[in-house]
Design a protein around this motif. Sequence first.
Motif, PDB file in Angstrom:
ATOM      1  N   ALA A 154       6.991   0.318 -11.860  1.00  0.00           N
ATOM      2  CA  ALA A 154       7.268  -0.151 -13.221  1.00  0.00           C
ATOM      3  C   ALA A 154       7.338   1.000 -14.225  1.00  0.00           C
ATOM      4  CB  ALA A 154       6.198  -1.150 -13.660  1.00  0.00           C
ATOM      5  N   ASP A 155       6.673   2.117 -13.936  1.00  0.00           N
ATOM      6  CA  ASP A 155       6.706   3.282 -14.825  1.00  0.00           C
ATOM      7  C   ASP A 155       7.850   4.237 -14.514  1.00  0.00           C
ATOM      8  OD1 ASP A 155       4.458   2.334 -16.115  1.00  0.00           O
ATOM      9  OD2 ASP A 155       3.067   3.448 -14.821  1.00  0.00           O
ATOM     10  N   GLY A 156       8.652   3.912 -13.518  1.00  0.00           N
ATOM     11  CA  GLY A 156       9.765   4.773 -13.152  1.00  0.00           C
ATOM     12  C   GLY A 156       9.419   5.858 -12.172  1.00  0.00           C
ATOM     13  N   ASN A 157       8.193   5.872 -11.636  1.00  0.00           N
ATOM     14  CA  ASN A 157       7.802   6.903 -10.677  1.00  0.00           C
ATOM     15  C   ASN A 157       8.312   6.538  -9.284  1.00  0.00           C
ATOM     16  OD1 ASN A 157       6.229   8.322 -12.643  1.00  0.00           O
ATOM     17  ND2 ASN A 157       4.591   6.816 -12.356  1.00  0.00           N
ATOM     18  N   PRO A 158       8.925   7.484  -8.583  1.00  0.00           N
ATOM     19  CA  PRO A 158       9.383   7.195  -7.221  1.00  0.00           C
ATOM     20  C   PRO A 158       8.195   7.100  -6.258  1.00  0.00           C
ATOM     21  CG  PRO A 158       9.822   9.487  -7.791  1.00  0.00           C
ATOM     22  CD  PRO A 158       9.317   8.835  -9.033  1.00  0.00           C
ATOM     23  N   ILE A 159       8.139   6.007  -5.513  1.00  0.00           N
ATOM     24  CA  ILE A 159       7.041   5.802  -4.568  1.00  0.00           C
ATOM     25  C   ILE A 159       7.604   5.369  -3.215  1.00  0.00           C
ATOM     26  CG2 ILE A 159       5.395   5.176  -6.373  1.00  0.00           C
ATOM     27  CD1 ILE A 159       5.821   2.249  -5.590  1.00  0.00           C
ATOM     28  N   GLU A 160       6.798   5.527  -2.181  1.00  0.00           N
ATOM     29  CA  GLU A 160       7.130   5.036  -0.850  1.00  0.00           C
ATOM     30  C   GLU A 160       6.263   3.816  -0.568  1.00  0.00           C
ATOM     31  OE1 GLU A 160       6.452   8.213   1.831  1.00  0.00           O
ATOM     32  OE2 GLU A 160       8.243   9.344   1.231  1.00  0.00           O
ATOM     33  N   ILE A 161       6.890   2.753  -0.068  1.00  0.00           N
ATOM     34  CA  ILE A 161       6.158   1.504   0.107  1.00  0.00           C
ATOM     35  C   ILE A 161       6.695   0.754   1.322  1.00  0.00           C
ATOM     36  CG2 ILE A 161       7.691   0.165  -1.391  1.00  0.00           C
ATOM     37  CD1 ILE A 161       5.194  -1.318  -2.410  1.00  0.00           C
ATOM     38  N   ALA A 162       5.803   0.050   2.015  1.00  0.00           N
ATOM     39  CA  ALA A 162       6.162  -0.803   3.155  1.00  0.00           C
ATOM     40  C   ALA A 162       5.161  -1.948   3.197  1.00  0.00           C
ATOM     41  CB  ALA A 162       6.157  -0.019   4.462  1.00  0.00           C
ATOM     42  N   ALA A 163       5.517  -3.010   3.906  1.00  0.00           N
ATOM     43  CA  ALA A 163       4.653  -4.187   3.945  1.00  0.00           C
ATOM     44  C   ALA A 163       4.651  -4.794   5.338  1.00  0.00           C
ATOM     45  CB  ALA A 163       5.103  -5.232   2.921  1.00  0.00           C
ATOM     46  N   ALA A 164       3.587  -5.535   5.635  1.00  0.00           N
ATOM     47  CA  ALA A 164       3.470  -6.312   6.867  1.00  0.00           C
ATOM     48  C   ALA A 164       3.448  -7.787   6.488  1.00  0.00           C
ATOM     49  CB  ALA A 164       2.197  -5.931   7.623  1.00  0.00           C
ATOM     50  N   VAL A 165       4.357  -8.556   7.076  1.00  0.00           N
ATOM     51  CA  VAL A 165       4.507  -9.975   6.745  1.00  0.00           C
ATOM     52  C   VAL A 165       4.137 -10.814   7.966  1.00  0.00           C
ATOM     53  CG1 VAL A 165       6.068 -11.767   5.911  1.00  0.00           C
ATOM     54  CG2 VAL A 165       6.370  -9.393   5.156  1.00  0.00           C
ATOM     55  N   VAL A 166       3.235 -11.777   7.769  1.00  0.00           N
ATOM     56  CA  VAL A 166       2.840 -12.711   8.823  1.00  0.00           C
ATOM     57  C   VAL A 166       3.455 -14.066   8.484  1.00  0.00           C
ATOM     58  CG1 VAL A 166       0.914 -13.804  10.027  1.00  0.00           C
ATOM     59  CG2 VAL A 166       0.687 -11.451   9.185  1.00  0.00           C
ATOM     60  N   TRP A 167       4.183 -14.651   9.425  1.00  0.00           N
ATOM     61  CA  TRP A 167       4.934 -15.871   9.145  1.00  0.00           C
ATOM     62  C   TRP A 167       5.041 -16.737  10.392  1.00  0.00           C
ATOM     63  CZ3 TRP A 167       9.475 -16.316  12.013  1.00  0.00           C
ATOM     64  CH2 TRP A 167       9.922 -15.128  12.618  1.00  0.00           C
ATOM     65  N   ARG A 168       5.481 -17.962  10.176  1.00  0.00           N
ATOM     66  CA  ARG A 168       5.741 -18.879  11.286  1.00  0.00           C
ATOM     67  C   ARG A 168       6.784 -19.901  10.845  1.00  0.00           C
ATOM     68  NH1 ARG A 168       2.711 -23.844  11.217  1.00  0.00           N
ATOM     69  NH2 ARG A 168       1.460 -24.037   9.314  1.00  0.00           N
ATOM     70  N   ILE A 169       7.417 -20.526  11.818  1.00  0.00           N
ATOM     71  CA  ILE A 169       8.434 -21.542  11.548  1.00  0.00           C
ATOM     72  C   ILE A 169       7.763 -22.905  11.459  1.00  0.00           C
ATOM     73  CG2 ILE A 169      10.447 -22.735  12.496  1.00  0.00           C
ATOM     74  CD1 ILE A 169      11.368 -20.104  13.626  1.00  0.00           C
ATOM     75  N   VAL A 170       8.016 -23.625  10.382  1.00  0.00           N
ATOM     76  CA  VAL A 170       7.463 -24.966  10.200  1.00  0.00           C
ATOM     77  C   VAL A 170       8.554 -26.035  10.270  1.00  0.00           C
ATOM     78  CG1 VAL A 170       5.476 -24.179   8.872  1.00  0.00           C
ATOM     79  CG2 VAL A 170       7.609 -24.709   7.686  1.00  0.00           C
ATOM     80  N   SER A 171       9.800 -25.627  10.167  1.00  0.00           N
ATOM     81  CA  SER A 171      10.920 -26.573  10.265  1.00  0.00           C
ATOM     82  C   SER A 171      11.958 -25.996  11.221  1.00  0.00           C
ATOM     83  CB  SER A 171      11.537 -26.833   8.887  1.00  0.00           C
ATOM     84  OG  SER A 171      12.642 -27.708   8.999  1.00  0.00           O
ATOM     85  N   PRO A 172      11.859 -26.319  12.518  1.00  0.00           N
ATOM     86  CA  PRO A 172      12.805 -25.758  13.497  1.00  0.00           C
ATOM     87  C   PRO A 172      14.259 -26.089  13.189  1.00  0.00           C
ATOM     88  CG  PRO A 172      10.924 -26.759  14.604  1.00  0.00           C
ATOM     89  CD  PRO A 172      10.818 -27.143  13.168  1.00  0.00           C
ATOM     90  N   LEU A 191       1.607   2.868   1.068  1.00  0.00           N
ATOM     91  CA  LEU A 191       1.830   3.093  -0.362  1.00  0.00           C
ATOM     92  C   LEU A 191       1.483   4.531  -0.689  1.00  0.00           C
ATOM     93  CD1 LEU A 191       2.543   1.853  -3.136  1.00  0.00           C
ATOM     94  CD2 LEU A 191       0.109   1.345  -3.420  1.00  0.00           C
ATOM     95  N   ALA A 192       2.448   5.252  -1.219  1.00  0.00           N
ATOM     96  CA  ALA A 192       2.216   6.656  -1.577  1.00  0.00           C
ATOM     97  C   ALA A 192       3.292   7.098  -2.551  1.00  0.00           C
ATOM     98  CB  ALA A 192       2.244   7.542  -0.332  1.00  0.00           C
ATOM     99  N   TYR A 193       2.952   8.136  -3.326  1.00  0.00           N
ATOM    100  CA  TYR A 193       3.969   8.733  -4.188  1.00  0.00           C
ATOM    101  C   TYR A 193       5.021   9.410  -3.325  1.00  0.00           C
ATOM    102  CZ  TYR A 193       1.368   8.015  -8.535  1.00  0.00           C
ATOM    103  OH  TYR A 193       0.742   7.451  -9.618  1.00  0.00           O
ATOM    104  N   SER A 194       6.246   9.433  -3.813  1.00  0.00           N
ATOM    105  CA  SER A 194       7.315  10.119  -3.097  1.00  0.00           C
ATOM    106  C   SER A 194       7.003  11.607  -2.984  1.00  0.00           C
ATOM    107  CB  SER A 194       8.639   9.895  -3.819  1.00  0.00           C
ATOM    108  OG  SER A 194       9.701  10.465  -3.083  1.00  0.00           O
ATOM    109  N   SER A 195       7.520  12.242  -1.951  1.00  0.00           N
ATOM    110  CA  SER A 195       7.161  13.632  -1.647  1.00  0.00           C
ATOM    111  C   SER A 195       7.490  14.582  -2.789  1.00  0.00           C
ATOM    112  CB  SER A 195       7.873  14.091  -0.370  1.00  0.00           C
ATOM    113  OG  SER A 195       9.277  13.939  -0.499  1.00  0.00           O
ATOM    114  N   GLU A 196       8.579  14.315  -3.545  1.00  0.00           N
ATOM    115  CA  GLU A 196       8.965  15.256  -4.595  1.00  0.00           C
ATOM    116  C   GLU A 196       8.011  15.278  -5.783  1.00  0.00           C
ATOM    117  OE1 GLU A 196      11.838  11.659  -4.929  1.00  0.00           O
ATOM    118  OE2 GLU A 196      10.966  12.910  -3.361  1.00  0.00           O
ATOM    119  N   ILE A 197       7.218  14.235  -5.967  1.00  0.00           N
ATOM    120  CA  ILE A 197       6.277  14.230  -7.095  1.00  0.00           C
ATOM    121  C   ILE A 197       4.831  14.072  -6.621  1.00  0.00           C
ATOM    122  CG2 ILE A 197       8.000  13.215  -8.626  1.00  0.00           C
ATOM    123  CD1 ILE A 197       6.297  10.603  -8.443  1.00  0.00           C
ATOM    124  N   ALA A 198       4.624  14.108  -5.314  1.00  0.00           N
ATOM    125  CA  ALA A 198       3.279  13.864  -4.790  1.00  0.00           C
ATOM    126  C   ALA A 198       2.281  14.898  -5.300  1.00  0.00           C
ATOM    127  CB  ALA A 198       3.314  13.858  -3.266  1.00  0.00           C
TER     128      ALA A 198
END
Length: 298
Positions: free
Chosen positions: A129-147, A220-227
């Motif tokens: 939100a502040d315009g800083n370049p960051i590196e980010i990834a997520a883990a999503v846990v899910w399942r099908i409820v309507s085949p 979650l980490a700052y991008s290498s150029e501004i780390a």
Amino acid sequence: MQKDTGKHNGIASSSVRNIENKNLLCFNGYSVIGAMLIGLTGLGIGCLVSDFSLPFLGAMGILAIVGSLLPSGFFINGPNEAKVVEFFGEYIGTSFGMGLRFTVPFSTKRSVSLKIESTNTSVMKVNDADGNPIEIAAAVVWRIVSPAKACFNIENYQSFISVQGETALRELAGSYPYDSNSTVSLRQNSTEISQKLCAILQSRVGIVGIEVEDARISHLAYSSEIAQVMLRRQQAKAISEARVYIVKNAVSMVDEVLSHLEAKHGIDLTDDRKLKFVSNLLVALVSESETQPVISVE
């Protein structure tokens, strides 16, 4: 020849998105096999009793033809598995029962796993939100409820959840700062961020019959150029906050010492001596190096 307009009874073809699961009309496979054997045995006995008369031979032939068609109606459902069944292009129902089952012959059956699965998004470089370049990834846990929705509303729900996970993560990262003491931030408020990510994802994947069980930031980490710059900023901020804390407590300690000397020992220092006493005591308390005593010979 009737032209296909893509509508059925006034409903546009896009209404497939509103499809709901229907219970499939099916029977226990072992019961059907038992009924077929009983029928075959009875017909055989009838043929023997009637000395292989023409009517019974005709019935035997009809039963043989029907029996050759029935095997296509059998299917096996495993635990945490559903079968979505179509009959000549029309959805007729979903079977959730386990074991050997029997339904309409010549139907098309598609297996859909109901097990909980997880998907890890790739590490992406985005702006917070502040315009800083960051590196980010997520883990999503899910399942099908309507085949049915998973089969008819999307071609490949595995790749769909991966793409939507990355899109939702970009939207989330752009809505919050990496770090902040006054507002919700990506680094400090993991619970709120996880709930927000789940809500964003659910609004995107619910249309294909998927339920998001959990979604959390895995990287979650700052991008290498501004780390390095941001690391020095964090260190300077930490040092500044620590000095404020030390000085504030040192002033409180000096005030308590002066009050104790006046109240308990009746020592009333003049303003000059009090100023000198406060100065020396603050230096001793705040200084980062060891203090050296100085004896006045005046």
